[in-house]
Design an enzyme around this catalytic site. Structure first.
Site, PDB file in Angstrom:
ATOM      1  N   HIS A 126       0.863  -1.175   0.000  1.00 59.31           N
ATOM      2  CA  HIS A 126       0.000   0.000   0.000  1.00 59.31           C
ATOM      3  C   HIS A 126       0.899   1.225   0.000  1.00 59.31           C
ATOM      4  CE1 HIS A 126      -3.688   2.335   0.739  1.00 59.31           C
ATOM      5  NE2 HIS A 126      -2.864   3.139   1.405  1.00 59.31           N
ATOM      6  N   CYS A 127       0.696   2.097  -0.983  1.00 56.93           N
ATOM      7  CA  CYS A 127       1.546   3.279  -1.153  1.00 56.93           C
ATOM      8  C   CYS A 127       0.777   4.522  -0.709  1.00 56.93           C
ATOM      9  CB  CYS A 127       1.983   3.408  -2.612  1.00 56.93           C
ATOM     10  SG  CYS A 127       3.033   4.840  -2.927  1.00 56.93           S
TER      11      CYS A 127
END
Length: 284
Positions: A126-127
């Protein structure tokens, strides 16, 4: 609501502001001080950097908005499928992987994201900088954006260094102090940014060559340790060879590998493994 995928957040605004500031400094400050916008070289460099910045913005927007891949409702692994030779199971108990939060089975390589609050197909990570997961449907877009960002960062650094080393006439315009300040600030921002993006790009190229995600890399380190402890050898099941690994992520058309389009092979529910036996291969 502001933290959900697809919503604009402070990190996204920070990225957009950084792109805008670097573009302004490179095109309207560095190029005029070094080459001049009235020369052919200056116009060519300004146009080239503008095109590169536009590519960065376009791929970044797609990476932010593109869904990384959802598990279809009612998905159930077909354990009797003769072609599906590999089914991922829980480390404890050996049952098929089941997400208690989403109330469905997990396809191979899918994982639950605590931020997005759902399972993501072939989840890599998850960025926070795109406020989205990087998964099956947007992994290539994310990779191409990082590639364009690396090229743009080093290009901007070259323009900035060139403008600093260029001998400026003594009768500079009155705005030279502000221009010098902009160049210094941009250089301070770009130096660590270009290095960090280059490391990130190298890391994901390494993962693609081995057909791994970031999650699978860390899981593989533990699996390799356990295998060596038991006297066995660990082999990543999705490693099909360098060329096939590249195709599985970048697509079958080599001329479109660097294009900002998602043409990932498969639907994210089933992946070819090194244990699969081609139909044309006679049984032993």
């Amino acid at each position: 609501m502001a933290g959900r995928p697809g919503y604009l957040t402070l990190p996204i605004f920070s990225v957009l502001a950084a792109i805008g500031y670097v573009y302004y400094t490179a095109v309207f400050v560095a190029v005029p001080r070094w080459l001049g916008l009235s020369t052919a070289a200056g116009v060519a460099n300004a146009a080239a950097f503008t095109a590169l910045a536009a590519a960065c913005l376009a791929t970044y927007a797609v990476a932010v908005r593109r869904d990384p891949g959802r598990v279809p409702p009612g998905f159930v692994p077909d354990v009797e499928d003769a072609e599906g030779t590999v089914h991922e199971i829980k480390r404890k108990g050996g049952d098929l992987r089941y997400c208690q939060k989403c109330c469905h089975y997990k396809p191979p390589r899918a994982h639950h994201c605590r931020v997005c609050k759902r399972c993501v197909l072939k989840m890599d990570h998850h960025c926070i900088w795109i406020n989205n997961c990087v998964g099956h449907e947007n992994y290539k877009i994310f990779l191409v954006f990082v590639l364009y960002a690396v090229v743009a960062s080093f290009y901007a650094l070259i323009l900035i260094i060139g403008s600093v080393l260029h001998s400026v006439p003594k009768d500079e315009q009155s705005g030279s102090d502000s221009a010098r300040t902009s160049i210094i600030i941009c250089g301070v921002i770009l130096s660590p940014l270009a290095l960090a993006l280059a490391v990130l790009l190298g890391w994901h190229i390494y993962l693609i060559i081995q057909n791994k995600t970031t999650i699978e890399y860390h899981e593989g380190v533990r699996a390799m340790w356990l295998a060596e402890k038991g006297g066995d050898l660990y082999h990543h099941p999705y490693d099909l060879g360098v060329y096939e690994n590249l195709i599985s992520v970048l697509g079958p058309n080599i001329f479109c590998w660097l294009c900002p389009v998602s043409n990932t092979v498969g639907n994210g529910l089933r992946y070819c493994t090194s244990y699969d036996i081609p139909i044309s291969t006679p049984p032993m």
